[in-house]
Design a protein around this motif. Sequence first.
Motif, short mmCIF file in Angstrom:
data_model
loop_
_atom_site.label_atom_id
_atom_site.label_comp_id
_atom_site.label_asym_id
_atom_site.label_seq_id
_atom_site.Cartn_x
_atom_site.Cartn_y
_atom_site.Cartn_z
N UNK A 120 1.19 -0.71 0.37
CA UNK A 120 -0.08 -0.30 -0.41
C UNK A 120 0.34 0.98 0.02
N UNK A 121 1.83 1.65 0.29
CA UNK A 121 2.88 2.14 0.75
C UNK A 121 4.13 2.23 1.52
N UNK A 122 5.48 3.31 1.79
CA UNK A 122 6.50 2.82 1.85
C UNK A 122 6.25 1.86 3.46
N UNK A 123 5.28 2.83 4.19
CA UNK A 123 4.88 1.97 5.68
C UNK A 123 4.56 0.48 6.17
N UNK A 124 4.12 0.17 4.61
CA UNK A 124 3.74 -1.24 4.68
C UNK A 124 4.73 -2.65 4.52
N UNK A 125 5.36 -2.13 3.60
CA UNK A 125 6.57 -2.25 3.22
C UNK A 125 7.86 -2.63 3.70
N UNK A 126 7.73 -0.78 4.83
CA UNK A 126 8.86 -1.22 6.29
C UNK A 126 8.41 -2.32 7.52
N UNK A 127 6.92 -2.50 7.05
CA UNK A 127 6.65 -3.08 9.00
C UNK A 127 6.79 -5.09 8.60
N UNK A 128 6.89 -5.14 7.29
CA UNK A 128 7.03 -6.30 6.41
C UNK A 128 8.40 -6.75 6.83
N UNK A 129 9.48 -6.30 5.65
CA UNK A 129 10.63 -5.61 6.44
C UNK A 129 11.04 -6.21 7.78
N UNK A 130 10.29 -5.21 8.68
CA UNK A 130 10.83 -5.84 10.23
C UNK A 130 10.54 -6.42 10.66
N UNK A 131 9.18 -7.54 10.42
CA UNK A 131 8.33 -8.91 10.99
C UNK A 131 9.69 -9.98 10.35
N UNK A 132 9.70 -9.55 9.30
CA UNK A 132 10.69 -11.13 8.47
C UNK A 132 12.86 -10.37 9.14
N UNK A 133 12.29 -9.38 9.55
CA UNK A 133 13.99 -9.38 10.11
C UNK A 133 14.12 -10.13 11.27
N UNK A 134 13.25 -9.34 12.21
CA UNK A 134 13.09 -10.10 13.79
C UNK A 134 13.01 -11.64 14.03
N UNK A 135 12.81 -12.62 12.41
CA UNK A 135 12.70 -13.73 12.64
C UNK A 135 13.29 -14.18 12.90
N UNK A 136 14.78 -13.87 11.79
CA UNK A 136 15.42 -14.23 11.09
C UNK A 136 16.74 -14.69 12.47
N UNK A 137 16.49 -16.28 12.07
CA UNK A 137 17.34 -17.22 12.94
C UNK A 137 18.52 -16.70 13.65
N UNK A 138 19.91 -17.13 14.13
CA UNK A 138 20.77 -16.19 14.60
C UNK A 138 21.46 -16.42 13.39
N UNK A 139 23.14 -16.32 13.43
CA UNK A 139 23.83 -16.22 12.69
C UNK A 139 23.21 -15.98 11.11
N UNK A 140 22.41 -14.68 11.01
CA UNK A 140 22.36 -14.01 9.99
C UNK A 140 22.35 -12.98 10.09
#
Length: 140
Positions: A120-140
């Motif tokens: 929808x906008x940059x804010x939505x994209x940023x939110x998706x990127x952050x959700x994935x970022x927080x879930x990256x297992x150690x070592x990434x």
Amino acid sequence: MAGCVFCGIVAGEVPAFRVVDTFDGVAFLDTRPVFKGHVLVVPRTHLVTLADLPPESLAGYFGLVRRLTVAVESGLGAGGTFVAMNNKVSQSVPHLHTHVAPRTKGDGLRGFFWPRTRYADDAEATAYAERVRRAVPDGA
């Protein structure tokens, strides 16, 4: 490589919604995602195809891809992931990249038909990127 958009993203010269930036590669949201949260993983160096990836880089690069599949699934509550790579044919950017797209049962993805969506906008994209970022297992 001059003119390569993915090299520009790796160098920080082209804006992107980054998820991970490691020695083995950089992951960022696809600007035309199959589904929201669709991530591209690229090696830091300019390589065109999988055949160009040095054997000594395989474990690091595909280890990063594996960690991103875990992150996309757990970070977005997806039922699974679709992982794909084109080599030359249908490779819209001639820089090695691996697609990691979230999947859910009944999402409509059939075979190799890839419907595309937009954020929808940059804010939505940023939110998706952050959700994935927080879930990256150690070592990434």
